[in-house]
Design a protein around this motif. Structure first.
Motif, short mmCIF file in Angstrom:
data_model
loop_
_atom_site.label_atom_id
_atom_site.label_comp_id
_atom_site.label_asym_id
_atom_site.label_seq_id
_atom_site.Cartn_x
_atom_site.Cartn_y
_atom_site.Cartn_z
N VAL A 59 1.32 9.37 -5.72
CA VAL A 59 1.73 10.75 -5.43
C VAL A 59 2.70 11.23 -6.51
N ALA A 60 3.64 10.38 -6.90
CA ALA A 60 4.60 10.77 -7.95
C ALA A 60 3.87 11.04 -9.26
N ARG A 61 2.89 10.22 -9.59
CA ARG A 61 2.13 10.42 -10.83
C ARG A 61 1.33 11.71 -10.76
N ASP A 104 -7.68 22.34 -15.32
CA ASP A 104 -7.05 21.03 -15.13
C ASP A 104 -5.93 21.11 -14.11
N MET A 105 -5.18 22.19 -14.14
CA MET A 105 -4.08 22.36 -13.19
C MET A 105 -4.62 22.48 -11.77
N ASP A 106 -5.72 23.21 -11.60
CA ASP A 106 -6.33 23.35 -10.27
C ASP A 106 -6.80 22.00 -9.74
N ARG A 107 -7.41 21.19 -10.62
CA ARG A 107 -7.85 19.86 -10.20
C ARG A 107 -6.67 18.97 -9.85
N ALA A 108 -5.61 19.03 -10.65
CA ALA A 108 -4.42 18.21 -10.37
C ALA A 108 -3.78 18.63 -9.05
N HIS A 109 -3.77 19.93 -8.79
CA HIS A 109 -3.20 20.43 -7.53
C HIS A 109 -4.04 19.97 -6.34
N ALA A 110 -5.36 20.02 -6.47
CA ALA A 110 -6.24 19.56 -5.39
C ALA A 110 -6.07 18.07 -5.15
N ARG A 111 -5.92 17.30 -6.21
CA ARG A 111 -5.69 15.85 -6.08
C ARG A 111 -4.38 15.57 -5.36
N LEU A 112 -3.34 16.30 -5.73
CA LEU A 112 -2.04 16.12 -5.08
C LEU A 112 -2.12 16.47 -3.60
N GLN A 113 -2.79 17.55 -3.27
CA GLN A 113 -2.95 17.92 -1.86
C GLN A 113 -3.72 16.86 -1.09
N LYS A 119 0.83 -1.21 0.00
CA LYS A 119 0.00 0.00 0.00
C LYS A 119 0.87 1.26 0.00
N VAL A 120 1.94 1.25 0.79
CA VAL A 120 2.84 2.40 0.85
C VAL A 120 3.49 2.64 -0.52
N LEU A 121 3.95 1.57 -1.15
CA LEU A 121 4.55 1.72 -2.48
C LEU A 121 3.55 2.24 -3.50
N ALA A 122 2.33 1.72 -3.44
CA ALA A 122 1.30 2.18 -4.38
C ALA A 122 0.98 3.65 -4.15
N LEU A 123 0.92 4.06 -2.90
CA LEU A 123 0.63 5.47 -2.60
C LEU A 123 1.77 6.36 -3.06
N ASP A 132 1.99 14.36 -8.95
CA ASP A 132 2.93 15.48 -8.99
C ASP A 132 3.41 15.70 -10.42
N ALA A 133 3.68 14.63 -11.14
CA ALA A 133 4.11 14.76 -12.54
C ALA A 133 3.01 15.39 -13.39
N ASP A 134 1.75 14.98 -13.15
CA ASP A 134 0.63 15.58 -13.88
C ASP A 134 0.53 17.09 -13.60
N TYR A 135 0.63 17.43 -12.32
CA TYR A 135 0.54 18.84 -11.94
C TYR A 135 1.67 19.65 -12.58
N GLN A 136 2.90 19.13 -12.53
CA GLN A 136 4.04 19.85 -13.11
C GLN A 136 3.91 19.98 -14.62
N ARG A 137 3.40 18.94 -15.28
CA ARG A 137 3.20 18.99 -16.73
C ARG A 137 2.19 20.07 -17.10
N LEU A 138 1.07 20.11 -16.37
CA LEU A 138 0.05 21.12 -16.64
C LEU A 138 0.54 22.53 -16.30
N ARG A 139 1.32 22.63 -15.23
CA ARG A 139 1.87 23.93 -14.83
C ARG A 139 2.80 24.46 -15.91
N ASN A 140 3.66 23.58 -16.42
CA ASN A 140 4.59 24.00 -17.48
C ASN A 140 3.84 24.39 -18.76
N ALA A 141 2.79 23.64 -19.10
CA ALA A 141 2.00 23.98 -20.28
C ALA A 141 1.32 25.34 -20.09
N TYR A 142 0.80 25.58 -18.89
CA TYR A 142 0.14 26.85 -18.60
C TYR A 142 1.14 28.00 -18.74
N LEU A 143 2.33 27.83 -18.17
CA LEU A 143 3.35 28.88 -18.27
C LEU A 143 3.76 29.12 -19.71
#
Length: 119
Positions: free
Chosen positions: A46-48, A80-89, A38-42, A50-61
């Protein structure tokens, strides 16, 4: 005759002669296989996220810097970036606070400031 001083003294030690549990060096607790999985899956989730959020952030910039008049693209990627950020949080356990700014609004201000400084 007391057994406290004889050859079997350690075998018959009383509570006051035993070292306290706080003085003992504890081994780190181990996860069971299921908990470890479970820890590994989590961590992977989280890494996925974070990668989604960073990808959307870079596209937005990128769009904000190169095509600032393309408001539809900025709005869509911003949502999409706001949703990805909320999911990451949510994944890392941060509560959703009502007074926090949406990341897209902050990014829009930063991109605008950056564009103004370039001119």
């Amino acid at each position: 005759m007391s057994k406290r001083n004889g050859p079997n003294a350690r075998a018959h030690a009383i509570e006051e002669d035993r070292p306290s549990r706080a003085a003992e060096v504890r081994k780190p607790e181990r996860y069971s296989r299921a908990e470890y999985a479970k820890v590994l899956a989590l961590q992977e989730e989280v890494a996925r996220a974070d990668a989604d959020y960073q990808r959307l952030r870079n596209a937005y910039l990128d769009i904000a810097q190169h095509e600032p008049t393309h408001e539809v693209a900025l709005a869509m990627i911003g949502a999409d970036m706001d949703r990805a950020h909320a999911r990451l949080q949510a994944l890392i356990g941060l509560p959703r606070l009502p007074f926090t700014h949406e990341p897209s609004a902050v990014m829009r201000r930063e991109a605008q400031r950056f564009a103004d400084e370039k001119r």
